[in-house]
Design a protein around this motif. Sequence first.
Motif, PDB file in Angstrom:
ATOM      1  N   VAL A   1       1.114   2.149   7.431  1.00  0.00           N
ATOM      2  CA  VAL A   1       0.005   2.571   6.560  1.00  0.00           C
ATOM      3  C   VAL A   1      -1.097   3.333   7.309  1.00  0.00           C
ATOM      4  O   VAL A   1      -1.979   3.915   6.687  1.00  0.00           O
ATOM      5  CB  VAL A   1      -0.626   1.372   5.807  1.00  0.00           C
TER       6      VAL A   1
ATOM      7  N   GLU B   1       5.929   2.705  -0.592  1.00  0.00           N
ATOM      8  CA  GLU B   1       5.046   1.584  -0.886  1.00  0.00           C
ATOM      9  C   GLU B   1       5.461   0.468   0.062  1.00  0.00           C
ATOM     10  O   GLU B   1       6.565  -0.079  -0.076  1.00  0.00           O
ATOM     11  CB  GLU B   1       5.183   1.154  -2.344  1.00  0.00           C
TER      12      GLU B   1
ATOM     13  N   MET C   1       0.858  -1.187   0.000  1.00  0.00           N
ATOM     14  CA  MET C   1       0.000   0.000   0.000  1.00  0.00           C
ATOM     15  C   MET C   1       0.894   1.238   0.000  1.00  0.00           C
ATOM     16  O   MET C   1       1.989   1.225   0.557  1.00  0.00           O
ATOM     17  CB  MET C   1      -0.888  -0.017   1.238  1.00  0.00           C
ATOM     18  N   ARG C   2       0.410   2.268  -0.620  1.00  0.00           N
ATOM     19  CA  ARG C   2       1.176   3.517  -0.694  1.00  0.00           C
ATOM     20  C   ARG C   2       0.809   4.420   0.487  1.00  0.00           C
ATOM     21  O   ARG C   2      -0.377   4.533   0.826  1.00  0.00           O
ATOM     22  CB  ARG C   2       0.868   4.223  -2.010  1.00  0.00           C
ATOM     23  N   VAL C   3       1.800   5.028   1.092  1.00  0.00           N
ATOM     24  CA  VAL C   3       1.535   5.949   2.199  1.00  0.00           C
ATOM     25  C   VAL C   3       2.463   7.158   2.084  1.00  0.00           C
ATOM     26  O   VAL C   3       3.637   7.013   1.751  1.00  0.00           O
ATOM     27  CB  VAL C   3       1.697   5.232   3.569  1.00  0.00           C
TER      28      VAL C   3
ATOM     29  N   HIS D   1      -0.482   5.952   8.885  1.00  0.00           N
ATOM     30  CA  HIS D   1       0.018   7.319   9.066  1.00  0.00           C
ATOM     31  C   HIS D   1      -0.021   8.176   7.810  1.00  0.00           C
ATOM     32  O   HIS D   1       0.774   9.102   7.664  1.00  0.00           O
ATOM     33  CB  HIS D   1       1.432   7.263   9.670  1.00  0.00           C
ATOM     34  N   GLU D   2      -0.956   7.883   6.932  1.00  0.00           N
ATOM     35  CA  GLU D   2      -1.122   8.695   5.731  1.00  0.00           C
ATOM     36  C   GLU D   2      -1.276  10.178   6.111  1.00  0.00           C
ATOM     37  O   GLU D   2      -2.146  10.543   6.923  1.00  0.00           O
ATOM     38  CB  GLU D   2      -2.349   8.220   4.956  1.00  0.00           C
TER      39      GLU D   2
ATOM     40  N   ASP E   1       4.532  -2.991   2.709  1.00  0.00           N
ATOM     41  CA  ASP E   1       3.696  -4.108   3.125  1.00  0.00           C
ATOM     42  C   ASP E   1       2.771  -3.584   4.229  1.00  0.00           C
ATOM     43  O   ASP E   1       3.242  -2.877   5.138  1.00  0.00           O
ATOM     44  CB  ASP E   1       4.631  -5.210   3.659  1.00  0.00           C
ATOM     45  N   THR E   2       1.506  -3.914   4.157  1.00  0.00           N
ATOM     46  CA  THR E   2       0.558  -3.386   5.149  1.00  0.00           C
ATOM     47  C   THR E   2       0.886  -3.858   6.566  1.00  0.00           C
ATOM     48  O   THR E   2       0.366  -3.309   7.529  1.00  0.00           O
ATOM     49  CB  THR E   2      -0.885  -3.808   4.808  1.00  0.00           C
TER      50      THR E   2
END
Length: 180
Positions: A76, A27, A13-15, A78-79, A29-30
């Motif tokens: 993830v 990017e 996932m991108r954060v 902490h977006e 790993d969740t």
Amino acid sequence: MTDPRHPLDPVLMRVSLEVNGDLHVLEVDTRVTLLDALRETLHLTGTKKGCDHGQCGACTVLVNGVRINSCLSLAVMHEGDTVTTIEGLGSPGALHPMQAAFLHRDGFQCGYCTPGQICSAIAVLDEIRAGVPSHASGDLTGAFTPDTAEIKERMSGNICRCGAYSNIADAIADVLEAKA
Ligand code: FES
Ligand code: FES
């Protein structure tokens, strides 16, 4: 059609995070913790891993100005957050007042717990200034005296295997007094 992925395959996932003033889009790993993202992906190894399960405080960083154990928080989550680590507080030629106080008071021996202690101490002073009571506060609804008992209680989540506690408390009291 069946999903070809194995249940244990990583999900990326991108954060986006602002870390020490720099924007990073990662990017990850969740399942990756904020601590591991800081250390392994961003190579900010000042933040230490002690227990990796919320018991020692070595991994303490500031997120949006509030202290957290970064080993207990997924990256993830902490977006858009602003993260400050020990590297973002000062530099050898321009120390943060708390870093200078730790040096002056000899508030460490091996230094492994020190980045977490310093991040935590900075947040403690903000909590005291904001009037947030602790378990040691005599009056949970009114004013309290930020004495040594207050400082020790508020720092009790940061363990020092070297036992530098007295000097750590003295360093924090110095900064508290200087900014009073
Ligand atoms: Fe996070 Fe110990 S490494 S609390
Ligand atoms: Fe060694 Fe605290 S200075 S663990």
